[in-house]
Enzyme design. Structure first.
Site, short mmCIF file in Angstrom:
data_model
loop_
_atom_site.label_atom_id
_atom_site.label_comp_id
_atom_site.label_asym_id
_atom_site.label_seq_id
_atom_site.Cartn_x
_atom_site.Cartn_y
_atom_site.Cartn_z
CD1 TRP A 1 7.20 16.22 -10.32
CD2 TRP A 1 6.34 17.12 -8.45
NE1 TRP A 1 7.97 17.12 -9.95
CE2 TRP A 1 7.44 17.38 -8.83
CE3 TRP A 1 5.32 17.17 -7.58
CZ2 TRP A 1 8.31 18.88 -8.57
CZ3 TRP A 1 6.06 19.00 -7.33
CH2 TRP A 1 6.73 19.37 -7.85
CB SER B 1 -12.82 21.70 -11.03
OG SER B 1 -12.12 23.23 -10.82
CD GLU C 1 -5.52 19.99 -8.30
OE1 GLU C 1 -5.13 19.98 -9.70
OE2 GLU C 1 -5.22 21.23 -8.07
CD GLN D 1 0.54 25.92 -11.71
OE1 GLN D 1 -0.47 26.40 -11.13
NE2 GLN D 1 0.93 27.16 -12.77
CD GLU D 2 -2.96 22.65 -6.01
OE1 GLU D 2 -4.14 23.59 -6.39
OE2 GLU D 2 -2.82 21.35 -6.12
CD1 TRP E 1 -18.16 17.94 -23.02
CD2 TRP E 1 -20.25 17.59 -23.01
NE1 TRP E 1 -19.36 18.34 -22.34
CE2 TRP E 1 -20.30 18.69 -21.85
CE3 TRP E 1 -22.28 16.54 -23.06
CZ2 TRP E 1 -21.71 18.80 -21.69
CZ3 TRP E 1 -22.79 17.57 -22.84
CH2 TRP E 1 -22.79 17.94 -21.56
CG HIS E 2 -22.30 11.77 -20.21
ND1 HIS E 2 -22.61 11.56 -19.05
CD2 HIS E 2 -23.28 10.14 -21.07
CE1 HIS E 2 -24.01 10.85 -18.93
NE2 HIS E 2 -24.37 10.66 -20.39
CB ALA F 1 -0.89 -0.01 1.18
CE1 TYR G 1 -0.18 -1.57 -5.56
CE2 TYR G 1 -1.31 -2.26 -4.25
CZ TYR G 1 -0.11 -2.43 -5.17
OH TYR G 1 -0.15 -4.18 -5.49
#
Length: 132
Positions: free
Chosen positions: A36, A108, A79, A43-44, A96-97, A24, A27
């Site tokens: 990364w 987001s 994130e 950035q974060e 697209w759905h 684990a 993983y």
């Protein structure tokens, strides 16, 4: 007739003890490595590398330090989850759905809320340290 069950699709499910923990952990490191490669996570993470040591200086108690550092780490966690959602949606298909859009938009929005929380915690700590 044999009563044995077929081999599991995921060998991790049959591991126990230290073997399961070690796998684990591997993983998890693979997930950080994959994260990364995402620009937003990079950035974060770079901001976190600056902000977490600053939290040690800015926090006036262990609770404040934990809140400052924790709010930064929360952004990284959210994130990574958002990136996982996007990868799963993209795995399903590129077309697209509406439900795919909804899932990505909600991921987001979760990142946005984590960033807002982080900014508010840091603003309050800076205000308390330098203004009050």
């Amino acid at each position: 007739m044999s009563t044995s069950s077929p081999d599991p699709v995921n060998p991790q499910k049959s591991r126990t003890g230290l073997s399961r923990v070690l796998h684990a952990g591997g993983y998890s490191l693979a997930g950080l490595k994959a994260g990364w490669h995402e620009k937003a996570f990079q950035q974060e993470a770079i901001c976190a590398a600056v902000m977490i040591p600053l939290a040690l200086w800015l926090g006036q108690s262990w609770e404040q330090t934990a809140l400052l550092a924790g709010s930064v780490i929360l952004v990284l966690i959210v994130e990574l989850l958002n990136t996982g959602i996007e990868a799963a949606i993209d795995r399903i298909g590129p077309e697209w759905h509406e439900l795919s859009k909804k899932a990505k938009d909600m991921g987001s929005a979760a990142v946005f809320l984590a960033l807002c929380l982080c900014a508010a915690v840091w603003a309050a700590a800076l205000y308390h340290r330098f203004i009050v």
